[in-house]
Design an enzyme around this catalytic site. Sequence first.
Site: not given
Length: 400
Positions: A261, A339, A329
Amino acid sequence: MRTTRVSQETKRVADALSTSKLRGTRRSIVNGLPSSDDALDATEGAGKRDVPSAPSSTAPSLGKRKRDGMSTSIAKASDENAAFVRRSSRKVPKLESDDIKREVKPKAVRPPKRIKGPNGALVVDPPPNWEKVYDITAAMRKRVLAPVDTMGCENLAEETRSPRDRRLQTLVALMLSSQTKDTVTAVAMKNLQDSLPGGFCLEGLLEVEPEELNLLIGKVGFHNNKTKFIKAVAVILRDQFAGDIPDTIEGLVSLPGVGPKMAYLCMSAAWGRDEGIGVDVHVHRITNLWGWHKTSTPEQTRAELEAWLPREKWHAINHLLVGFGQTICLPIGRRCGECDLAKQKLCPSAVASSPVKRRVKKEVVIKVDDLEDGVVVKTEEMAVQEDVGIKVEPEVEDDC
């Protein structure tokens, strides 16, 4: 007083006859048989009364009479109910389909299909409505400022330094961001920029003592291990990469403390090349909540996304979903009530939310002018505000 043997035997016979008389009386009541008196008279040879014969089959017994009475009452009750039903003129109204309000639940998103192309290559069909979900999420991100927008790893390098030093600072920021909030990472980077001898550069990292370096980054998660990794990386960059960071994924992941990552994010932020998607906990969690795939590790998520997501979105999706995971979220207590995806039934994992009341303290200062010295009166008011959504708990960690 002594009794003779004859009197004792007479007493036994009398007792026996009295017991049999009582038993015979009970049986005669139940079965309709002759009583014990009749049986006693017959045995004694009185001959005055004939023993009545057993009851005929036509004579109903007590149990049969009870059953007949119960069946008769049940029949009467059923007849009365039937008569009541016949007398009722009401009709049951029919419910029309429009009168029934059914809650529309979001449909489960179909995972991407894997289809073999003409040349045998594997072609992945993207999830339906993914572009709409992406655009709505981007619109929500523009309305709310997230920590990653100002304190993300790609924003922490000093603009006044050389390109080589900025690339090094970006790499170190990514190493510090693991298991650490963006706000804490930004503070640690500021400490290094202000306190390293000669500034935040490779020479400064080589010169600083490990104990001092550990104090400068002491607020980040696993700072002891990260101190060792940063010192080891500085030596490797000096000896193997001519003082600069590697420009390949293989070279970056070979450094201690640098995973896939970090390598993909560093290639995109430091070198400007999108070699892959940097998948952190937010990207992995949110894309699984959307039903785009079912994966158990970030590396599996990266492979799934790279199979169908357009390459021009590989860099933006990390920044997009990290900020979305920091503001709406959330990992704990998702704000599905705020949302737009939940409102439009586009998120299959949306949960019902209720308003949460928060107490806000307001201070009101009143100055009295009609007195000579003037008196300041300070009062406090408690106001209750409603916040739509689930109660938000502190976030454990943030990754760039």
